[in-house]
Design a protein around this motif. Structure first.
Motif, PDB file in Angstrom:
ATOM      1  N   LYS B   2      19.918   2.651   6.711  1.00  0.00           N
ATOM      2  CA  LYS B   2      20.900   4.080   6.552  1.00  0.00           C
ATOM      3  C   LYS B   2      19.775   5.005   6.584  1.00  0.00           C
ATOM      4  N   VAL B   3      19.833   6.380   7.334  1.00  0.00           N
ATOM      5  CA  VAL B   3      18.965   7.295   7.425  1.00  0.00           C
ATOM      6  C   VAL B   3      19.882   8.454   6.980  1.00  0.00           C
ATOM      7  N   ILE B   4      19.323   9.014   5.734  1.00  0.00           N
ATOM      8  CA  ILE B   4      20.006  10.311   5.161  1.00  0.00           C
ATOM      9  C   ILE B   4      19.191  11.328   5.295  1.00  0.00           C
ATOM     10  N   ILE B   5      19.840  12.301   5.765  1.00  0.00           N
ATOM     11  CA  ILE B   5      19.150  13.783   6.139  1.00  0.00           C
ATOM     12  C   ILE B   5      19.723  14.902   5.132  1.00  0.00           C
ATOM     13  N   GLY B   6      18.634  15.530   4.350  1.00  0.00           N
ATOM     14  CA  GLY B   6      18.971  16.569   3.322  1.00  0.00           C
ATOM     15  C   GLY B   6      19.587  17.647   3.936  1.00  0.00           C
ATOM     16  N   GLN B   7      21.006  18.226   3.648  1.00  0.00           N
ATOM     17  CA  GLN B   7      21.457  19.435   4.263  1.00  0.00           C
ATOM     18  C   GLN B   7      22.006  20.211   3.267  1.00  0.00           C
ATOM     19  N   GLY B   8      21.249  20.731   2.353  1.00  0.00           N
ATOM     20  CA  GLY B   8      21.715  21.805   1.567  1.00  0.00           C
ATOM     21  C   GLY B   8      21.410  23.081   2.612  1.00  0.00           C
ATOM     22  N   SER B   9      21.461  24.549   2.149  1.00  0.00           N
ATOM     23  CA  SER B   9      21.256  25.524   2.982  1.00  0.00           C
ATOM     24  C   SER B   9      19.809  25.514   3.515  1.00  0.00           C
ATOM     25  N   CYS B  10      18.934  25.193   2.448  1.00  0.00           N
ATOM     26  CA  CYS B  10      17.480  25.324   2.787  1.00  0.00           C
ATOM     27  C   CYS B  10      17.115  24.287   3.760  1.00  0.00           C
ATOM     28  N   GLY B  11      17.781  23.198   3.595  1.00  0.00           N
ATOM     29  CA  GLY B  11      17.450  22.017   4.541  1.00  0.00           C
ATOM     30  C   GLY B  11      17.765  22.450   5.823  1.00  0.00           C
ATOM     31  N   ILE B  12      18.997  22.797   6.079  1.00  0.00           N
ATOM     32  CA  ILE B  12      19.377  23.410   7.371  1.00  0.00           C
ATOM     33  C   ILE B  12      18.679  24.707   7.961  1.00  0.00           C
ATOM     34  N   ALA B  13      17.988  25.375   7.058  1.00  0.00           N
ATOM     35  CA  ALA B  13      17.355  26.693   7.557  1.00  0.00           C
ATOM     36  C   ALA B  13      15.905  26.168   7.996  1.00  0.00           C
ATOM     37  N   THR B  14      15.435  24.968   7.534  1.00  0.00           N
ATOM     38  CA  THR B  14      14.106  24.380   8.114  1.00  0.00           C
ATOM     39  C   THR B  14      14.465  23.734   9.306  1.00  0.00           C
ATOM     40  N   GLY B  15      15.787  23.498   9.597  1.00  0.00           N
ATOM     41  CA  GLY B  15      16.075  22.769  10.956  1.00  0.00           C
ATOM     42  C   GLY B  15      16.576  21.372  10.766  1.00  0.00           C
ATOM     43  N   ALA B  16      17.175  20.983   9.711  1.00  0.00           N
ATOM     44  CA  ALA B  16      17.847  19.810   9.393  1.00  0.00           C
ATOM     45  C   ALA B  16      18.844  19.361  10.449  1.00  0.00           C
ATOM     46  N   LYS B  17      19.535  20.297  11.056  1.00  0.00           N
ATOM     47  CA  LYS B  17      20.550  19.818  11.953  1.00  0.00           C
ATOM     48  C   LYS B  17      19.766  19.402  13.200  1.00  0.00           C
ATOM     49  N   LYS B  18      18.770  20.125  13.535  1.00  0.00           N
ATOM     50  CA  LYS B  18      17.975  19.549  14.890  1.00  0.00           C
ATOM     51  C   LYS B  18      17.399  18.285  14.642  1.00  0.00           C
ATOM     52  N   THR B  19      16.941  17.981  13.407  1.00  0.00           N
ATOM     53  CA  THR B  19      16.327  16.734  13.016  1.00  0.00           C
ATOM     54  C   THR B  19      17.413  15.464  13.119  1.00  0.00           C
ATOM     55  N   GLN B  20      18.549  15.959  12.627  1.00  0.00           N
ATOM     56  CA  GLN B  20      19.608  14.884  12.744  1.00  0.00           C
ATOM     57  C   GLN B  20      20.017  14.698  14.300  1.00  0.00           C
ATOM     58  N   ALA B  21      20.179  15.670  15.121  1.00  0.00           N
ATOM     59  CA  ALA B  21      20.419  15.426  16.410  1.00  0.00           C
ATOM     60  C   ALA B  21      19.379  14.499  16.993  1.00  0.00           C
ATOM     61  N   GLU B  22      18.188  14.929  16.912  1.00  0.00           N
ATOM     62  CA  GLU B  22      16.990  14.130  17.372  1.00  0.00           C
ATOM     63  C   GLU B  22      17.366  12.630  16.838  1.00  0.00           C
ATOM     64  N   PHE B  23      17.685  12.361  15.714  1.00  0.00           N
ATOM     65  CA  PHE B  23      17.834  11.159  15.163  1.00  0.00           C
ATOM     66  C   PHE B  23      18.863  10.343  15.750  1.00  0.00           C
ATOM     67  N   GLU B  24      20.164  11.073  16.306  1.00  0.00           N
ATOM     68  CA  GLU B  24      21.168  10.623  16.776  1.00  0.00           C
ATOM     69  C   GLU B  24      20.649  10.032  18.389  1.00  0.00           C
ATOM     70  N   ALA B  25      19.953  11.141  18.769  1.00  0.00           N
ATOM     71  CA  ALA B  25      19.604  10.754  20.279  1.00  0.00           C
ATOM     72  C   ALA B  25      18.584   9.611  20.214  1.00  0.00           C
ATOM     73  N   GLN B  26      17.778   9.481  19.439  1.00  0.00           N
ATOM     74  CA  GLN B  26      16.700   8.329  19.246  1.00  0.00           C
ATOM     75  C   GLN B  26      17.174   6.902  19.055  1.00  0.00           C
ATOM     76  N   ILE B  27      18.133   7.066  18.060  1.00  0.00           N
ATOM     77  CA  ILE B  27      18.778   5.961  17.755  1.00  0.00           C
ATOM     78  C   ILE B  27      19.537   5.233  18.731  1.00  0.00           C
ATOM     79  N   ALA B  28      20.338   6.206  19.415  1.00  0.00           N
ATOM     80  CA  ALA B  28      21.052   5.751  20.658  1.00  0.00           C
ATOM     81  C   ALA B  28      20.275   4.863  21.788  1.00  0.00           C
TER      82      ALA B  28
END
Lengths: 170, 582
Positions: B2-28
């Motif tokens: 399981k991969v868990i990505i921290g997504q509080g406001s600060c995490g999102i501000a540093t780009g957590a959503k982009k990191t998540q998208a990249e994980f999804e793409a790479q894992i697929a």
């Protein structure tokens, strides 16, 4: 004063049809004025005199009182804003880490001051108290129809680059 | 896995959503069978975006600063190859930041998915609520909180049990329990973290508090600047309602309780109880005289109890573990743990939860790692605009309500803004006065006009136009504002000025009598000079927006101080360290 003063008629019903469901739900619920103003601002981007008069008519609260509430809280605006609302954090952590320099850079790049909107209607700059991302200070949040985006660890160059990119996209 | 990505406001501000998208793409792309999920803020904001990889046996590896360009290697080497990418994993000294803490309020933050009630239930969620409503009396609940010694975490530090008991004892048709989630102190963000990372713990605290005082309705007054917090709260409330934890007949006990959110509209003064109530009623948020206290006549004139987010987040833990266990932490007068928001000129900024009574030094240096770029620690500001600056020589002060009060600051909501040698203390006082002046509701003359006058004096001093007697005038005004204001905002507004005068009087005197800024921060009092390190590269003279720099190529340049606007561009441009601020 506009000729079509809406406090004496219902000719503006059509103009405010997006607000109708909100008024239907909240107009007669005591204590809902702030909620109504928030929803109205969400819809129209700001609170115009016409909007205030219309809300007054629906709720029975005097326009002067609504104006009093609207001007008390930092969130409410009486002027239209640009497509992108820059909320530049001026919290303590941001201040200590140089938010004033960031503000200077933004003002210089956009040619506006706090509270103003660029001539092309793209950006409005608002200094805000604290966005709660203090570890990433200095911070800003940019609100637009695409959603809210927060940017941290800003530098003069970085903030200008972010704004330039948005300007290019838009 | 399981991969868990921290997504509080600060995490999102540093780009957590982009990191998540990249994980999804790479894992697929790699076709591995890995679940991706997210969680709230773990508190180590300086390491965001943070990604935790859980093996099937429960072992966890924490990766830090995972920008999208780091994702491919993690997926390839760890998720596919089964080998930890040590280079990106959290370093032992950063792990210490977490290991040295004792977490009660933040117990679930960064561990569970805040949008899934099942995950909260899996860690014992709502057991406390069930126990309270089905097997305890109101008095038993209040007694347990009394034993715990829990005091209000919003600023004043008033015993929680006392407020609940007062609201319980007062007669009323409807009673209300209100959560102040209008975290207005600039520099404090622990409430945001709880709201975003563990909203159910707040809901539980409110149900239990509501039960104890006999309320059937609760209101969460949350600031509009926290859109993510409001969204996650709404999701959590809907889930709790669906499970029957909110609404009619909770756990078959016959107790009815429901909650709603009211978004604040941005006014610092609404942290004051009576102002908050006025705002809830749709009015301008202006405080009124007390008594009657809200416990007797509050929201819609009914008995009302208001607590802060962090206070409520402690409640379920206290019920589950017993008041005595909570009281065993901390000191005699200040029990339990407290969350502090470390920010400013600190190496490791973030949320720190420690037992009360720890020395400031242990928090700032022991956990926070000291000052950025190893500069000189000058002071720590606690309590926001109502608090004060504690100087370096008081760094051994234990963090308790009493000891911090003695310094002239307050624990407040727990913001700790660390300042180094480059921070001007007169400018800090000016900054806070500017804040309180803007936020004064205007009801009391001394607060409305007095803060404005104090600000004018401070502005004058930072411009180098201070006069003999200004310090005394500030002190006189401060005393009058404290006496002449009705609510906490005015009564505490002069504190940042008084504490800086008390500990940094020399800086005020430097500004006024010597026209120098000790920290070299006040623009009007500094000057730029070019030293003999100058190689004559002309970079600075080309950057100078007013043409104040002149000199021959390969010869030492000079700055015309008459023309110089002190923008600092030359200092930034010079690659040879030849430009100095004086």
């Amino acid at each position: 004063m506009s000729e079509k003063c809406c406090c004496c008629g219902t000719q503006n019903k059509e103009q405010f049809k997006e607000l109708e469901p909100v008024l239907e739900k909240y107009a007669k619920v005591p204590g809902s004025l702030i909620t109504i103003l928030q929803k109205a601002q969400d819809i129209y981007g700001y609170l115009s005199i016409d909007t205030i008069n219309h809300i007054s008519e629906a709720t029975g609260i005097k326009p002067a009182k609504i104006y009093g509430v609207a001007t008390f809280y930092a969130q409410f605006r009486l002027q239209p804003i640009g497509k992108y609302l820059i909320m530049l954090c001026q919290g303590t952590a941001c201040h200590v880490n140089g938010s004033e320099i960031i503000e200077e850079a933004v003002c210089e790049y956009l040619g506006i001051q706090d509270g103003e909107t660029t001539e092309d209607g793209l950006f409005t700059l608002n200094n805000v108290a604290c966005l709660g991302c203090c570890s990433l200070a200095p911070v800003m949040m940019i609100q637009s129809a695409d959603g809210d985006e927060t940017y941290g660890n800003l530098t003069k160059d970085k903030v200008v680059q972010i704004l330039a990119e948005i300007r290019e996209r838009a | 896995m399981k991969v868990i990505i921290g997504q509080g406001s600060c995490g999102i501000a540093t780009g957590a959503k982009k990191t998540q998208a990249e994980f999804e793409a790479q894992i697929a792309a790699k076709g591995v069978n890995v679940e991706i999920d997210f969680t709230g803020c773990v508190g180590t904001c300086y390491l965001e975006p943070i990604v935790d990889v859980y093996e099937d046996n429960g072992d966890m590896t924490r990766y830090v600063k995972v920008q999208p360009d780091r994702v491919e290697r993690i997926v390839e080497e760890h998720l596919v190859g089964g080998k930890v990418v040590e280079e990106y994993a959290i370093a032992p000294e950063d792990q210490q930041f977490l290991d040295k803490q004792q977490r009660v309020v933040l117990r679930h933050c960064g561990l569970i998915n805040p949008e899934k009630i099942e995950e909260y239930l899996a860690v014992g969620g709502y057991e406390a609520t069930q126990r309270v409503v089905t097997s305890m009396t109101q008095d038993e609940v209040i007694e347990e909180i009394k034993v715990s010694g829990l005091r209000g975490r919003g600023g004043a530090g008033f015993p929680t049990w006392f407020k609940w008991n007062a609201a319980k004892g007062n007669p009323g048709k409807n009673k209300y329990i209100v959560c102040n989630a209008d975290e207005g102190d600039p520099g404090a963000f622990m409430d945001r973290s709880v709201l975003e990372g563990d909203p159910h713990s707040l809901i539980e605290g409110m149900i239990i508090g509501g039960f104890a005082m006999g309320a059937t309705e609760g209101v969460i007054y949350c600031r509009a600047e926290y859109p993510l917090a409001i969204k996650r709260l709404e999701i959590a409330m809907a889930q709790a309602r669906e499970k029957g934890f909110l609404g009619k007949d909770i756990f078959g006990s016959g107790y009815d309780f429901d909650l709603r959110i009211k978004a604040g509209a941005g006014a610092f003064v609404c942290g004051e109880e009576t102002a908050l109530i006025a705002s809830l009623e749709g009015e301008r948020g202006m405080p009124r005289l007390k008594p009657p206290f809200p416990a007797a006549k509050g929201y819609w004139q009914q008995p009302t109890n208001i607590n802060n987010v962090e206070t409520f987040a402690n409640v379920a833990w206290i019920i589950n573990n017993g008041g005595a266990a909570f009281g065993a932490m901390g000191t005699q007068q200040s029990k339990g743990t407290k969350v502090f928001a470390l920010a400013g000129k600190i190496k490791k900024g973030g949320l720190v939860e420690v037992p009360m009574g720890l020395a400031l030094k242990d928090v700032i240096f022991g956990i926070g790692g000291g000052i950025k770029q190893d500069k000189q620690f000058k002071a720590v500001q606690m309590g926001g605009p109502s608090g004060g600056c504690i100087p370096a020589d008081l760094i051994e002060t234990p963090v308790t309500y009493e000891d911090i009060n003695k310094t002239g600051a307050i624990v407040g909501s727990g913001g700790m803004i660390v300042m180094d040698e480059d921070t001007c203390m007169v400018d800090m006082a000016r900054y806070f006065l500017d804040f309180t002046r803007k936020e004064s509701c205007g009801k009391c003359n001394y607060c409305r006009i007095g803060t404005k006058r104090m600000l004018e004096i401070l502005e004058r001093i930072t411009r180098g136009e201070g006069q003999d007697g200004d310090i005394e005038l500030l002190e006189e005004l401060a005393a009058k504002i404290k006496d002449g204001s009705m609510c906490g905002l005015g009564q505490t507004a002069p504190n940042p000025v008084l504490t800086t005068i008390r500990y940094f009087r020399n800086e005020y005197e430097d500004h006024i009598y010597n026209h120098t800024c000790t920290a070299k921060s006040c623009k009007e009092l500094i000057s730029y000079e070019i030293t003999d390190k100058c190689v004559g590269c002309t970079a600075c003279s080309r950057k100078c927006p007013v043409g104040a720099i002149s000199g021959e190529v390969k010869g030492q340049h000079v700055i015309d101080k008459e023309k110089c606007i002190k923008c600092g561009k030359c200092l930034e441009t010079c690659k040879f360290g030849a430009i100095v601020k004086k």
